[in-house]
Design an enzyme around this catalytic site. Structure first.
Site: not given
Ligand code: BGC
Length: 254
Positions: A142, A155
């Site tokens: 991410s 996360y």
């Molecule tokens: C997350 C999303 C978020 C995006 C940008 C992703 O890794 O799962 O919830 O909108 O990042 O911030």
């Protein structure tokens, strides 16, 4: 076709980005193993495997459990005799202010997002080495492997861990010619973002942060995954590919 006859495992492949990647890989000629997590998705995942064709199969398994991952790998080797590509896509996020987050939530996020990548990568790489080397490991991390996200400490910590795991594996697995890379998506239109997508105000606010002015689509992530999984990416290892419509550039403005 970039991936003719390659055997590709995609975890969490029955929805969102994983589904986009599985679909693209099959279109590139790969035999896709669709991993999914929940018995309620049995029929949908099996139907998806039939639709993809190319001998694709669907296998249930919770990547946060070593025993499940081992079982899945045995099933893959039994069915195809090999594994060429592993995409660690399965992931979860829980929104909770840091001061209220529970141990159980922390463990769940770390279990899927970090231990899952560890278990799948290790068993995939062992199989690749056994085959004589060569192979691709791709983690869907991410933009939050790098930038903070208020309310999502577990996360972000998990994605930061995947960033460093990828860098280490790239070094350790290079002698076996196994490429290891991350894809760091920004805001992609998938079920993980359902709450934001379904709320017009939240959606507008999110889009304001994205220079490209819209959410990304799973097939836009899949296009980069197909490249990284292909022979064309032979000399690419230890890198993160950001796919975010410029989101991280915008965030660093503040
Ligand atoms: C997350 C999303 C978020 C995006 C940008 C992703 O890794 O799962 O919830 O909108 O990042 O911030």
């Amino acid at each position: 076709m970039k991936l003719q006859d390659k055997v590709a495992l995609v975890t969490g492949a029955n929805s969102g980005i994983g589904k986009g990647i599985a679909t693209r890989f099959a279109a590139e000629g790969a035999r896709v193993v669709i991993n999914y997590h929940s018995p309620k998705d049995d029929q949908q995942a099996q139907a998806m495997a039939r639709d993809l064709g190319h001998d694709s199969i669907a296998l249930i398994g919770d990547v946060s459990k070593r025993t499940n991952v081992q079982r899945m790998m045995s099933q893959i080797v039994e069915r195809f005799g090999r594994l060429d590509i592993a995409v660690n896509n399965a992931g979860i996020e829980i929104k909770k202010p840091f001061l209220e987050a529970t141990d159980e939530e922390w463990d769940r996020v770390m279990g899927v997002n970090v231990s899952g990548v560890f278990y799948v990568s290790q068993s995939a790489a062992s199989q690749m080495v056994k085959q004589g080397g060569g192979g691709k490991i791709i983690n869907i991390s991410s933009v939050h492997e790098d930038i903070p996200f208020s309310g999502y400490t577990s996360y972000c910590a998990s994605k930061g861990a995947v960033r460093m795991m990828m860098r280490n594996l790239a070094i350790e697995l290079a002698p076996y010619r196994i490429n290891v890379n991350n894809i760091a998506p920004g805001a992609i239109a998938t079920p993980i973002n359902r709450a934001v997508l379904d709320d017009p105000n939240a959606k507008e606010q999110a889009i304001e942060e994205i220079p490209w002015g819209r959410f990304g689509q799973p097939d836009e992530v899949a296009a980069v995954a197909a490249f990284l999984a292909s022979d064309e990416a032979q000399y690419v290892t230890g890198s993160t590919y950001t796919i975010d419509g410029g989101l991280v550039r915008q965030v660093t403005k503040y």
